[in-house]
Every structure is written in C-alpha cells, then in structure tokens.
Write an enzyme that holds these catalytic residues in place. Structure first.
Site, PDB file in Angstrom:
ATOM      1  N   GLY A  45       0.819  -1.206   0.000  1.00  0.00           N
ATOM      2  CA  GLY A  45       0.000   0.000   0.000  1.00  0.00           C
ATOM      3  C   GLY A  45       0.850   1.251   0.000  1.00  0.00           C
ATOM      4  O   GLY A  45       2.035   1.218   0.365  1.00  0.00           O
ATOM      5  N   GLN A  50       2.878   9.891   1.282  1.00  0.00           N
ATOM      6  CA  GLN A  50       4.167   9.201   1.127  1.00  0.00           C
ATOM      7  C   GLN A  50       4.892   9.593  -0.163  1.00  0.00           C
ATOM      8  O   GLN A  50       6.075   9.291  -0.312  1.00  0.00           O
ATOM      9  CB  GLN A  50       3.981   7.681   1.157  1.00  0.00           C
ATOM     10  CG  GLN A  50       3.564   7.157   2.532  1.00  0.00           C
ATOM     11  CD  GLN A  50       3.449   5.650   2.510  1.00  0.00           C
ATOM     12  OE1 GLN A  50       2.425   5.122   2.128  1.00  0.00           O
ATOM     13  NE2 GLN A  50       4.506   4.962   2.886  1.00  0.00           N
ATOM     14  N   CYS A  87       6.537  -0.511   6.352  1.00  0.00           N
ATOM     15  CA  CYS A  87       6.065   0.682   5.653  1.00  0.00           C
ATOM     16  C   CYS A  87       7.163   1.156   4.706  1.00  0.00           C
ATOM     17  O   CYS A  87       8.339   1.173   5.090  1.00  0.00           O
ATOM     18  CB  CYS A  87       5.740   1.775   6.669  1.00  0.00           C
ATOM     19  SG  CYS A  87       5.151   3.307   5.929  1.00  0.00           S
ATOM     20  N   LEU A  88       6.777   1.541   3.501  1.00  0.00           N
ATOM     21  CA  LEU A  88       7.759   2.009   2.517  1.00  0.00           C
ATOM     22  C   LEU A  88       8.430   3.308   2.973  1.00  0.00           C
ATOM     23  O   LEU A  88       9.487   3.672   2.448  1.00  0.00           O
ATOM     24  CB  LEU A  88       7.084   2.208   1.155  1.00  0.00           C
ATOM     25  CG  LEU A  88       6.541   0.925   0.498  1.00  0.00           C
ATOM     26  CD1 LEU A  88       5.765   1.264  -0.769  1.00  0.00           C
ATOM     27  CD2 LEU A  88       7.675  -0.051   0.189  1.00  0.00           C
ATOM     28  N   HIS A 129      -3.644   0.504   7.807  1.00  0.00           N
ATOM     29  CA  HIS A 129      -2.310   1.122   7.758  1.00  0.00           C
ATOM     30  C   HIS A 129      -2.335   2.366   6.858  1.00  0.00           C
ATOM     31  O   HIS A 129      -1.835   3.431   7.243  1.00  0.00           O
ATOM     32  CB  HIS A 129      -1.304   0.084   7.244  1.00  0.00           C
ATOM     33  CG  HIS A 129       0.092   0.597   7.091  1.00  0.00           C
ATOM     34  ND1 HIS A 129       1.151   0.104   7.834  1.00  0.00           N
ATOM     35  CD2 HIS A 129       0.623   1.558   6.279  1.00  0.00           C
ATOM     36  CE1 HIS A 129       2.248   0.752   7.484  1.00  0.00           C
ATOM     37  NE2 HIS A 129       1.962   1.631   6.536  1.00  0.00           N
ATOM     38  N   GLU A 130      -2.941   2.217   5.670  1.00  0.00           N
ATOM     39  CA  GLU A 130      -2.952   3.341   4.718  1.00  0.00           C
ATOM     40  C   GLU A 130      -3.852   4.474   5.201  1.00  0.00           C
ATOM     41  O   GLU A 130      -3.501   5.646   5.047  1.00  0.00           O
ATOM     42  CB  GLU A 130      -3.369   2.864   3.324  1.00  0.00           C
ATOM     43  CG  GLU A 130      -2.424   1.847   2.699  1.00  0.00           C
ATOM     44  CD  GLU A 130      -0.951   2.218   2.794  1.00  0.00           C
ATOM     45  OE1 GLU A 130      -0.615   3.411   2.685  1.00  0.00           O
ATOM     46  OE2 GLU A 130      -0.127   1.314   2.999  1.00  0.00           O
ATOM     47  N   HIS A 133      -2.160   6.760   7.580  1.00  0.00           N
ATOM     48  CA  HIS A 133      -1.257   7.748   6.956  1.00  0.00           C
ATOM     49  C   HIS A 133      -1.983   9.069   6.670  1.00  0.00           C
ATOM     50  O   HIS A 133      -1.366  10.136   6.710  1.00  0.00           O
ATOM     51  CB  HIS A 133      -0.696   7.212   5.631  1.00  0.00           C
ATOM     52  CG  HIS A 133       0.530   6.352   5.778  1.00  0.00           C
ATOM     53  ND1 HIS A 133       1.706   6.817   6.323  1.00  0.00           N
ATOM     54  CD2 HIS A 133       0.765   5.063   5.426  1.00  0.00           C
ATOM     55  CE1 HIS A 133       2.615   5.844   6.295  1.00  0.00           C
ATOM     56  NE2 HIS A 133       2.062   4.768   5.772  1.00  0.00           N
TER      57      HIS A 133
HETATM   58 CO    CO Z   1       3.005   2.999   5.424  1.00  0.00          CO
END
Ligand code: CO
Length: 151
Positions: A45, A50, A87-88, A129-130, A133
């Site tokens: 995701g 991000q 997480c990226l 999770h997304e 953000h």
């Molecule tokens: Co993340």
C-alpha cells in the site's frame, strides 16, 4: 512515473491530509504515479502523503486486487488481528501491530463515484495502515516492537 517515497522524519507524513475535492487530471496523474511507485517498490500500500502530497488518497495492492480509495472513511471495524507490518516510508524495519480483523469503508474512485467495501485479514490490515497515513499516523506509533530487517 515513479515518484520518490518520503521517509519518516519528513513533516508531510505527520499532516492531517485534506479531502480530495477535484476529480481532475491532476488527481489521475497522482494516482497513476502512485501505482507506478507502489508496483516498483513492491509494497502492499501507498498513501498520497508518502509521495509528498497531503491529500486523502491511498492505493492498496493485495491478493484481492489493486485498489484506489479516495476520501476513505471507516463505517465499522470488527475483531482483532496481531501481525507483522512494515512501511515504505520506514525502510528496513518491521513491527508487530494489533489491527481490526474486518473493516468496512466508504470511499470514492478517481471519477468521484461512491462505493463501499469490506476487507478482511491482511487486506483489512493494509487498509487500516494506509488510512492511518491520512491522519499523520505511522505504524511505528502503534507497534509493540520494531525490528531491523537487515539484522
Ligand atoms: Co506505510
């Protein structure tokens, strides 16, 4: 076009993102770039902040398919699951996070049409999770422990 993924410490990741109000070419470009960026990074995701854009748009790429959620809102959250998450924007780390096992959201697509969706298991985890953000929350805020993956 692949965009640079912002890393933890950048203030854009801590913003409460603004709702998307214009379903225009600029939004389509952002979503196309998020797809290229997410596929390239092989993540589950990616949220717009991000890639440095603090608006309420996320992409989720899971077994069930590739999804874009614009202005997503939880309708309900049920059950509980505990599992690993990364997480990226937090490179090389993972942590154990408790999440609901099943969630229902309402959202818009890139044209502005409204939908609802129920996600379970890992899909529900990715959605939670997304969506976090979009309110400036990173999983490390909720994780019971953080591990380095290189070690
Ligand atoms: Co993340």
């Amino acid at each position: 076009m692949i965009r640079e993924i912002v890393q933890i410490g950048d203030p854009v990741l801590r913003k409460v993102c603004s709702p998307v109000s214009k379903f225009d070419g600029e939004l389509c470009k952002l979503l196309d770039d998020m797809k290229d960026t997410l596929k390239d990074a092989e993540g589950a995701g990616l949220a717009a902040p991000q890639v440095g854009v603090p608006v309420r748009a996320v992409a989720v790429d899971v077994e069930e398919g590739y999804f874009e959620f614009i202005n997503p809102v939880f309708v309900w959250q049920k059950g509980e699951q505990t599992g690993p998450e990364g997480c990226l924007s937090v490179r090389g780390k993972s942590g154990t996070v408790r999440r609901p096992d099943k969630v229902k959201i309402i959202f818009q697509d890139r044209k502005g049409d409204k939908f609802s969706l129920v996600a379970r298991g890992f899909f529900a985890r990715a959605v939670c999770h997304e969506l976090d953000h979009l309110d400036g929350v990173i999983y490390t805020d909720k994780a019971e422990n953080i591990r380095s993956e290189e070690e």
